[in-house]
Motif scaffolding. Structure first.
Motif, PDB file in Angstrom:
ATOM      1  N   GLY A 106     -23.415 -17.845 -18.905  1.00  0.00           N
ATOM      2  CA  GLY A 106     -23.570 -17.009 -17.780  1.00  0.00           C
ATOM      3  C   GLY A 106     -24.630 -15.840 -17.855  1.00  0.00           C
ATOM      4  O   GLY A 106     -24.986 -15.246 -16.762  1.00  0.00           O
ATOM      5  N   HIS A 107     -25.167 -15.708 -18.941  1.00  0.00           N
ATOM      6  CA  HIS A 107     -26.155 -14.674 -19.026  1.00  0.00           C
ATOM      7  C   HIS A 107     -27.533 -15.186 -18.236  1.00  0.00           C
ATOM      8  O   HIS A 107     -28.425 -14.284 -18.128  1.00  0.00           O
ATOM      9  CB  HIS A 107     -26.623 -14.420 -20.420  1.00  0.00           C
ATOM     10  CG  HIS A 107     -26.908 -15.629 -21.481  1.00  0.00           C
ATOM     11  ND1 HIS A 107     -26.118 -16.510 -21.855  1.00  0.00           N
ATOM     12  CD2 HIS A 107     -28.124 -15.999 -21.604  1.00  0.00           C
ATOM     13  CE1 HIS A 107     -26.533 -17.396 -22.357  1.00  0.00           C
ATOM     14  NE2 HIS A 107     -27.985 -17.310 -22.179  1.00  0.00           N
ATOM     15  N   ALA A 109     -27.773 -15.938 -15.290  1.00  0.00           N
ATOM     16  CA  ALA A 109     -27.274 -16.034 -13.832  1.00  0.00           C
ATOM     17  C   ALA A 109     -28.290 -15.793 -12.853  1.00  0.00           C
ATOM     18  O   ALA A 109     -28.312 -16.121 -11.584  1.00  0.00           O
ATOM     19  CB  ALA A 109     -26.289 -14.750 -13.727  1.00  0.00           C
ATOM     20  N   HIS A 140     -24.074 -11.020 -14.895  1.00  0.00           N
ATOM     21  CA  HIS A 140     -23.165 -12.417 -15.097  1.00  0.00           C
ATOM     22  C   HIS A 140     -22.222 -12.807 -13.718  1.00  0.00           C
ATOM     23  O   HIS A 140     -22.034 -11.712 -13.288  1.00  0.00           O
ATOM     24  CB  HIS A 140     -22.031 -12.333 -16.280  1.00  0.00           C
ATOM     25  CG  HIS A 140     -22.616 -12.166 -17.712  1.00  0.00           C
ATOM     26  ND1 HIS A 140     -23.061 -10.849 -18.077  1.00  0.00           N
ATOM     27  CD2 HIS A 140     -22.941 -12.936 -18.467  1.00  0.00           C
ATOM     28  CE1 HIS A 140     -23.578 -10.920 -19.459  1.00  0.00           C
ATOM     29  NE2 HIS A 140     -23.781 -12.246 -19.672  1.00  0.00           N
ATOM     30  N   ASN A 152     -15.869 -16.882 -13.304  1.00  0.00           N
ATOM     31  CA  ASN A 152     -16.641 -15.635 -14.011  1.00  0.00           C
ATOM     32  C   ASN A 152     -17.120 -16.289 -15.457  1.00  0.00           C
ATOM     33  O   ASN A 152     -16.253 -16.524 -16.126  1.00  0.00           O
ATOM     34  CB  ASN A 152     -15.952 -14.309 -14.166  1.00  0.00           C
ATOM     35  CG  ASN A 152     -15.735 -13.824 -12.860  1.00  0.00           C
ATOM     36  OD1 ASN A 152     -15.607 -14.488 -11.607  1.00  0.00           O
ATOM     37  ND2 ASN A 152     -15.388 -12.412 -12.547  1.00  0.00           N
ATOM     38  N   THR A 153     -18.451 -15.939 -15.760  1.00  0.00           N
ATOM     39  CA  THR A 153     -18.601 -16.307 -17.071  1.00  0.00           C
ATOM     40  C   THR A 153     -19.523 -15.462 -17.857  1.00  0.00           C
ATOM     41  O   THR A 153     -20.101 -14.525 -17.081  1.00  0.00           O
ATOM     42  CB  THR A 153     -19.418 -17.701 -17.029  1.00  0.00           C
ATOM     43  OG1 THR A 153     -20.488 -17.643 -16.145  1.00  0.00           O
ATOM     44  CG2 THR A 153     -18.555 -18.988 -16.828  1.00  0.00           C
ATOM     45  N   GLY A 154     -19.785 -15.764 -19.099  1.00  0.00           N
ATOM     46  CA  GLY A 154     -20.765 -14.779 -19.723  1.00  0.00           C
ATOM     47  C   GLY A 154     -19.995 -14.587 -21.281  1.00  0.00           C
ATOM     48  O   GLY A 154     -21.169 -15.139 -22.070  1.00  0.00           O
TER      49      GLY A 154
END
Length: 310
Positions: A106-107, A109, A140, A152-154
């Motif tokens: 997710g970084h 994005a 993210h 939602n990811t990260g």
């Protein structure tokens, strides 16, 4: 108290302020169908990826934040999926039968946002708000702010487990919809991924395709020097997956790989996409410093010039 903006859904049938055709050098480029012919599809994806990278590097420079190296390494995969392969469009973001993509790394994005803008899911003028307070474009992805974001990811190691659950739900529904998940190779050092892989194999999730961005670099070091993954393909096969290795910057090869999923074997598919961090920019390519580095104005100009001839 200020409330967060509602998720944005852009209708394919309605014009959106700020959208310009690809021939004008801007976004979006839109989706292309197989009826256009293979050569035309590849040319479209190549041009789409070029324009996505142009927007991404300018967006990161303006914000003063981002992960441009890892974003450039996944751009060709994202462009291939959103601009041709996946059965999803701006007017299908609420359709339960749409294909899904989960960006586990997710970084990165910024690459997702610029791709979504290219495909018409978000207005291109929103790219100028990246990382600003109350922007829909966080560092993210946030599904509460963008309707086209599936999860939602990260925190690394979460995307594949979520994708497994999504694929199980589709199987229970008797639906042909597919789930794609894009991971970093350093991320595969997280044990949660291997638990998810076992589950995917156990349930025969042929509707699940995982793609690893095998650029061989992670934050601050090479993957091999941190926790070596090799023999990666053998390990993935031992966990019950079909495994395909591909040049992650070759749009034609990517098309062929994605055309072969779901696998006839009934197994989930793991695509090892061999890429380069920072591709195709000469001073970024395969350079670990560009994991989390912001280009100067001079570097942006050099990169844009290189993208004109790549």
């Amino acid at each position: 108290m200020t409330t967060a903006p509602a998720p944005v859904t852009v209708s394919a049938s309605a014009p959106v302020a700020g959208l310009v055709p690809a021939t004008g050098g801007g976004l979006p480029v839109g989706r292309i169908g197989a009826d256009a012919g293979r050569d035309a599809v590849i040319a479209h994806l190549r041009e789409g990826a070029r324009l996505i990278r142009r927007s991404d590097i300018q967006m990161v420079h303006a914000a003063g934040l981002g992960h441009i190296g890892g974003e450039f390494s996944i751009t060709d995969v994202l462009a291939t999926l959103y601009l041709h392969v996946m059965k999803v469009s701006p007017d299908q973001v609420a359709d339960p039968e749409r294909d899904r993509l989960i960006l586990s790394k997710g970084h990165a994005a910024g690459a997702l946002y610029t791709t979504l803008a290219a495909a018409g899911f978000i207005p291109p003028d929103q790219l100028a708000t990246f990382m600003q307070p109350m922007s829909m474009l966080n560092g993210h992805p946030d599904r509460k702010k963008i309707a086209a974001v599936e999860a939602n990811t990260g925190p690394l190691g979460h995307g594949l487990p979520i994708a497994v659950g999504t694929a199980i739900a589709a199987k229970l529904d008797g639906s042909p919809r597919r789930t794609f998940v894009l991971l970093g190779d350093g991320e595969l050092q997280e044990g949660s991924n291997w638990e998810a892989m076992m589950t995917a194999s156990q349930y025969g999730l042929a509707n699940l395709t995982a793609v690893v961005d095998r650029n061989r670099l992670q934050q601050g070091a090479r993957v091999v020097d941190t926790n070596d993954l090799e023999p990666l393909a053998d390990k993935l096969r031992a966990f019950g997956w079909e495994v395909v290795e591909v040049d992650g910057h070759d749009h034609g090869a990517l098309l062929d790989v994605f055309a072969a999923v779901p696998a006839a074997s009934g197994k989930p598919t793991f695509v090892i996409a061999h890429t380069f961090k920072g591709y195709p920019i000469s001073f970024m390519r395969d350079n670990v410093a560009w994991h989390h580095k912001v280009p100067s104005a001079e570097q942006v100009a050099l990169a844009l010039a290189e993208l004109e001839t790549s």
